[in-house]
Design an enzyme around this catalytic site. Structure first.
Site: not given
Ligand code: NCD
Length: 305
Positions: A56-57, A85, A106, A134
């Site tokens: 999703r993100t 590397k 991320r 997040h």
């Molecule tokens: C979350 C995350 O990555 O922290 N997912 C997201 O971005 N919607 C929640 C999760 O991974 O449980």
């Protein structure tokens, strides 16, 4: 004004910033629904640097940028990049900032997004740093509450699951402390909220802590369910012991008052049974959909003209 600012923590955003993002997200949602073509980000490039799995993100950031008429370059898997590397994060960021106008990152380590922002002259957005924060998920969560529950103030929010490792919970609670809400925190004892987050919110919010969900259900306006963060456990037996320790089924959904909603940042494993999906309170797929207009708003405010 968000122009050229990095968003590493939800604390980087003032109440005013958050309200502005929501107003802009409403406009984006309207444009999306009416099929209006947008070119706010024409000739701009967004880079996604993902050192951890995501569906999703990453895709909603990329969809948001493309809906705005911009383009995307993506490192979706660190195994196929120069990280394998031995390239450092600092060096990668120094390169990627010269290829793009805004960077979404991320990373499995807490603090990685902050570090990246120090090596970049372009704005950096934290899309999850280990068990840290997040912040853009929190914007989506708050936006969903406003849209699906009418307002944030006055609500009772019950958060259940992995409060220890769940970064969405950490950012969300920090944001909720700015509103007039009651919060119930439900988790197995070993997955309780970290002290530093608890200390930040206590005194600012009315907080109940428990291992038992049922007594809170009848008083809950928003049930926020989270996944046990398997990837953060050093002891896999401990994960095996905890998985399945709570589950939202039709029975729990029926115990909520009318008008209550169920949210989840997703992905879910087995903490919400599929029978809940078509019931009135289930808003988690809608919540994921709001990821696009909210991220469109954020991108255009940070990196637009
Ligand atoms: C979350 C995350 O990555 O922290 N997912 C997201 O971005 N919607 C929640 C999760 O991974 O449980």
């Amino acid at each position: 004004m968000l122009k050229n600012r990095s968003i590493i923590s939800i604390a980087d955003l003032s109440d005013e910033d958050i309200n502005e993002i929501f107003t802009e997200a409403d406009k984006m949602l309207e444009n999306l629904n009416s099929g209006q073509k947008m070119n706010d980000m024409e000739s701009r490039i967004l880079a996604t640097l993902f050192y951890e799995p995501s569906t999703r993100t990453r895709l909603s950031f990329e969809s948001a940028m493309q809906r705005l008429g911009g383009s995307v370059i993506s490192m979706a898997d660190s195994k196929t990049s120069s990280t394998s590397k031995g390239e450092t994060l600092a060096d990668t960021v120094r390169i990627v900032e010269s290829y793009s106008d805004i960077i979404v990152i991320r990373h499995p380590l807490e603090g990685a997004a902050l570090l990246a922002s120090k090596f970049s002259s372009k704005p950096v957005i934290n899309a999850g740093d280990g068990s840290g924060e997040h912040p853009t998920q929190t914007l989506i969560d708050l936006y969903t509450i406003r849209k699906e529950s009418g307002s944030i103030d006055g609500k009772t929010i019950t958060i259940i699951g992995d409060l220890k490792y769940g970064r969405t919970v950490h950012s969300l609670l920090s944001a909720l402390a700015r509103y007039r809400v009651n919060v119930n925190l439900v988790s197995p004892e070993s997955l309780a909220l970290p002290k530093h987050v608890y200390n930040e919110i206590k005194g600012r919010l009315k907080v109940n802590v428990s291992t038992d969900l049922e007594p809170f259900l009848a008083q809950t306006d928003i049930l926020y369910v989270t996944r046990i963060q398997k990837e953060r456990f050093t002891d896999k037996n401990e994960y095996a012991r905890l998985i399945g320790s709570y589950k939202i089924t039709g029975r729990e959904a029926d115990m909520l008052p009318s008008g209550a909603i169920i949210m989840h940042p997703l992905p879910r494993v087995d903490e919400i049974s599929p029978e809940v999906d078509n019931r009135e309170p289930a808003k988690y797929f809608r919540q994921a959909y709001y990821g696009v207009p909210v991220r469109m708003a954020l991108i255009s405010m940070i990196a637009g003209e």
